[in-house]
Design a protein around this motif. Structure first.
Motif, mmCIF file in Angstrom:
data_model
loop_
_atom_site.group_PDB
_atom_site.id
_atom_site.type_symbol
_atom_site.label_atom_id
_atom_site.label_comp_id
_atom_site.label_asym_id
_atom_site.label_seq_id
_atom_site.Cartn_x
_atom_site.Cartn_y
_atom_site.Cartn_z
ATOM 1 N N LEU B 67 12.762 113.171 69.076
ATOM 2 C CA LEU B 67 13.270 114.535 69.193
ATOM 3 C C LEU B 67 13.346 115.036 70.630
ATOM 4 O O LEU B 67 14.186 115.859 70.955
ATOM 5 C CB LEU B 67 12.423 115.491 68.345
ATOM 6 C CG LEU B 67 12.459 115.228 66.838
ATOM 7 C CD1 LEU B 67 11.625 116.253 66.094
ATOM 8 C CD2 LEU B 67 13.881 115.238 66.302
ATOM 9 N N SER B 68 12.452 114.541 71.490
ATOM 10 C CA SER B 68 12.472 115.055 72.860
ATOM 11 C C SER B 68 13.326 114.186 73.781
ATOM 12 O O SER B 68 13.337 114.386 74.984
ATOM 13 C CB SER B 68 11.041 115.129 73.408
ATOM 14 O OG SER B 68 10.484 113.830 73.411
ATOM 15 N N SER B 69 14.078 113.228 73.204
ATOM 16 C CA SER B 69 14.791 112.287 74.074
ATOM 17 C C SER B 69 16.200 112.750 74.429
ATOM 18 O O SER B 69 16.843 113.480 73.672
ATOM 19 C CB SER B 69 14.882 110.923 73.389
ATOM 20 O OG SER B 69 15.754 110.995 72.288
ATOM 21 N N VAL B 70 16.660 112.338 75.593
ATOM 22 C CA VAL B 70 18.054 112.557 75.987
ATOM 23 C C VAL B 70 18.938 111.647 75.149
ATOM 24 O O VAL B 70 20.067 111.981 74.814
ATOM 25 C CB VAL B 70 18.279 112.170 77.464
ATOM 26 C CG1 VAL B 70 19.684 112.537 77.907
ATOM 27 C CG2 VAL B 70 17.273 112.835 78.344
ATOM 28 N N GLU B 71 18.403 110.468 74.825
ATOM 29 C CA GLU B 71 19.197 109.435 74.163
ATOM 30 C C GLU B 71 19.758 109.906 72.831
ATOM 31 O O GLU B 71 20.855 109.513 72.452
ATOM 32 C CB GLU B 71 18.355 108.163 73.983
ATOM 33 C CG GLU B 71 18.180 107.353 75.265
ATOM 34 C CD GLU B 71 17.059 107.869 76.150
ATOM 35 O OE1 GLU B 71 16.399 108.862 75.780
ATOM 36 O OE2 GLU B 71 16.826 107.282 77.222
ATOM 37 N N LEU B 72 19.017 110.760 72.141
ATOM 38 C CA LEU B 72 19.498 111.276 70.861
ATOM 39 C C LEU B 72 20.854 111.982 71.028
ATOM 40 O O LEU B 72 21.627 112.089 70.092
ATOM 41 C CB LEU B 72 18.459 112.254 70.296
ATOM 42 C CG LEU B 72 18.700 112.837 68.909
ATOM 43 C CD1 LEU B 72 18.749 111.761 67.852
ATOM 44 C CD2 LEU B 72 17.653 113.870 68.563
ATOM 45 N N TRP B 73 21.123 112.446 72.246
ATOM 46 C CA TRP B 73 22.337 113.221 72.494
ATOM 47 C C TRP B 73 23.442 112.379 73.115
ATOM 48 O O TRP B 73 24.459 112.913 73.568
ATOM 49 C CB TRP B 73 22.007 114.422 73.375
ATOM 50 C CG TRP B 73 21.069 115.325 72.660
ATOM 51 C CD1 TRP B 73 19.710 115.189 72.557
ATOM 52 C CD2 TRP B 73 21.410 116.477 71.889
ATOM 53 N NE1 TRP B 73 19.196 116.171 71.765
ATOM 54 C CE2 TRP B 73 20.202 116.993 71.355
ATOM 55 C CE3 TRP B 73 22.609 117.140 71.603
ATOM 56 C CZ2 TRP B 73 20.183 118.121 70.544
ATOM 57 C CZ3 TRP B 73 22.568 118.268 70.803
ATOM 58 C CH2 TRP B 73 21.359 118.741 70.290
ATOM 59 N N GLN B 74 23.274 111.070 73.178
ATOM 60 C CA GLN B 74 24.295 110.254 73.835
ATOM 61 C C GLN B 74 25.286 109.632 72.858
ATOM 62 O O GLN B 74 26.312 109.115 73.261
ATOM 63 C CB GLN B 74 23.616 109.190 74.703
ATOM 64 C CG GLN B 74 23.032 109.832 75.954
ATOM 65 C CD GLN B 74 22.199 108.894 76.780
ATOM 66 O OE1 GLN B 74 21.708 107.883 76.290
ATOM 67 N NE2 GLN B 74 22.015 109.239 78.035
ATOM 68 N N CYS B 75 25.005 109.685 71.586
ATOM 69 C CA CYS B 75 25.937 109.182 70.571
ATOM 70 C C CYS B 75 27.115 110.143 70.474
ATOM 71 O O CYS B 75 26.948 111.345 70.610
ATOM 72 C CB CYS B 75 25.202 109.126 69.235
ATOM 73 S SG CYS B 75 26.270 108.972 67.802
ATOM 74 N N PHE B 76 28.313 109.615 70.300
ATOM 75 C CA PHE B 76 29.454 110.518 70.130
ATOM 76 C C PHE B 76 30.165 110.299 68.792
ATOM 77 O O PHE B 76 31.349 110.573 68.641
ATOM 78 C CB PHE B 76 30.421 110.427 71.318
ATOM 79 C CG PHE B 76 31.009 109.059 71.528
ATOM 80 C CD1 PHE B 76 32.276 108.785 71.077
ATOM 81 C CD2 PHE B 76 30.281 108.065 72.166
ATOM 82 C CE1 PHE B 76 32.813 107.518 71.244
ATOM 83 C CE2 PHE B 76 30.813 106.813 72.336
ATOM 84 C CZ PHE B 76 32.079 106.538 71.879
ATOM 85 N N PHE B 77 29.439 109.826 67.822
ATOM 86 C CA PHE B 77 29.884 109.745 66.430
ATOM 87 C C PHE B 77 31.136 108.908 66.218
ATOM 88 O O PHE B 77 32.024 109.290 65.477
ATOM 89 C CB PHE B 77 30.115 111.158 65.864
ATOM 90 C CG PHE B 77 28.883 112.011 65.882
ATOM 91 C CD1 PHE B 77 27.808 111.690 65.078
ATOM 92 C CD2 PHE B 77 28.790 113.102 66.717
ATOM 93 C CE1 PHE B 77 26.662 112.464 65.090
ATOM 94 C CE2 PHE B 77 27.645 113.873 66.742
ATOM 95 C CZ PHE B 77 26.580 113.552 65.928
ATOM 96 N N CYS B 78 31.217 107.765 66.853
ATOM 97 C CA CYS B 78 32.369 106.902 66.612
ATOM 98 C C CYS B 78 32.180 106.096 65.325
ATOM 99 O O CYS B 78 33.118 105.568 64.769
ATOM 100 C CB CYS B 78 32.582 105.967 67.789
ATOM 101 S SG CYS B 78 31.320 104.697 67.934
ATOM 102 N N SER B 79 30.932 106.011 64.860
ATOM 103 C CA SER B 79 30.602 105.292 63.619
ATOM 104 C C SER B 79 30.781 103.784 63.702
ATOM 105 O O SER B 79 30.797 103.107 62.671
ATOM 106 C CB SER B 79 31.413 105.828 62.424
ATOM 107 O OG SER B 79 30.772 106.947 61.899
ATOM 108 N N GLY B 80 30.911 103.263 64.893
ATOM 109 C CA GLY B 80 31.009 101.816 65.062
ATOM 110 C C GLY B 80 29.774 101.116 64.545
ATOM 111 O O GLY B 80 29.855 100.080 63.870
ATOM 112 N N CYS B 81 28.592 101.682 64.813
ATOM 113 C CA CYS B 81 27.337 101.077 64.377
ATOM 114 C C CYS B 81 27.286 100.986 62.861
ATOM 115 O O CYS B 81 26.867 99.980 62.299
ATOM 116 C CB CYS B 81 26.151 101.885 64.903
ATOM 117 S SG CYS B 81 26.311 103.646 64.597
#
Ligand code: SF4
Ligand code: SF4
Lengths: 80, 236
Positions: B67-81
């Protein structure tokens, strides 16, 4: 200022954070309709009803379906 | 200070599943194969971003870190994963849910606040869901503003939304609580690089993070997936 997340959270464990998060999700996704929530919806419905004749008619057609929810909000009881 | 495993909330994921209304695929089946990270475009440009590690921490209940990570905000929802995952785990959905939770903890507001100008101006007043205002100077220089491209294609500069459509968008926003949310995040204006003066430009570069949003005290995020325990602060 804290240098890392462990310092930022101090003595709080992930369990505390998890409980807080769950409470937040429970409230967010709750299907109950308390009065406060109902009142928040009112401006939207009034805006929609006053937008045009067409939208007003539409909203009134939807009213019978809204009634149980409204009753629940005002009386605090869920209808069977 | 070291991260303590006994801090983790083992039961969190089980409690969370019924709440997410069946949208959550079984993340506990994650094989930690890393296919998601391997093809993630966001991970390709930001080395510390790693969907696999975030999934692991969600299932383990290492909530402080996620919850406190920057990384949580780096996804841009392309749904490739999601599309390559052998276990069919809908990771972008988790990101969506946990960004809400992070905001509840006070993290990530500096990103959300930038949407405010758009939300009030384009979305609620005009019903436009994709803003025609391009802010990336490089794109403006090479391709031009979206409205210009639209005009060249013989379209009006902005999409026209009917009055009825606008009334519906506003009602849905009001009913779902979106309007009040947009009002709550209010404060930082979206600035136009073409017209803004020196003072505005300075403010734009040093976009201050408000100390509070409603009852929530805002905090700066950390790069939690770069090094164990998290390293430096994210710039606001
Ligand atoms: S691709 Fe799926 S199974 Fe593999 S690590 Fe990513 S989420 Fe887990
Ligand atoms: S949805 Fe997010 S995590 Fe998944 S591949 Fe795209 S950017 Fe990466």
């Amino acid at each position: 200022m804290a240098d890392n997340f462990l310092e930022a959270y101090g003595k709080e464990t992930s369990r505390d954070v998890g409980t807080r998060t769950m409470n937040y999700f429970r409230e967010l996704f709750s299907l109950e309709m308390p009065l406060g929530r109902m009142m928040k919806m009112m401006p939207g419905m009034i805006k929609f009803a006053t937008a045009s004749k067409d939208t007003r008619e539409d909203l009134f057609k939807f009213m019978p379906q809204m009634m149980p929810m409204m009753k629940q909000a005002f009386t605090g009881k869920k209808e069977e | 200070m070291l991260e303590q495993v006994k801090d983790w909330d083992d039961d969190f994921y089980e409690k969370f599943k019924p709440i997410a209304m069946g949208f959550v695929n079984e993340a506990e089946k994650c094989l930690q194969c890393g296919k998601c990270t391997g093809q993630c475009p966001a991970a390709a440009v930001t080395p510390s971003y790693n969907p696999r590690k975030i999934i692991r921490d969600l299932v383990n209940g290492n909530l402080k870190r996620v919850l406190s990570s920057v990384e949580l905000w780096q996804c841009f929802f392309c749904s490739g994963c999601f599309s390559v995952c052998p276990m069919d785990i809908n990771f972008p959905f988790f990101v969506f849910m946990f960004r809400l939770a992070a905001m509840n903890e006070g993290y990530g507001w500096e990103d959300v606040k930038q949407l405010e100008g758009y939300a009030e101006k384009d979305y609620l007043r005009k019903g436009i869901t994709v803003s025609t205002f391009e802010r990336n100077p490089e794109v403006v220089e090479t391709i031009g503003d979206i409205s210009k491209i639209r005009m060249e294609a013989g379209l009006p500069p902005e999409r026209k939304v009917s009055d009825r459509g606008l009334a519906e968008i506003n009602m849905i926003s009001d009913l779902s609580g979106m309007t009040s949310f947009m009002k709550k995040i209010g404060g930082v204006e979206l600035l136009d690089c073409k017209t803004c003066n020196d003072e505005q430009a300075k403010r734009c570069k040093t976009k201050p993070l408000p100390s509070k949003v409603g009852k929530i005290k805002t905090k700066l995020r950390f790069y939690n997936y770069g090094e164990p325990g998290g390293k430096a602060h994210a710039e606001a």
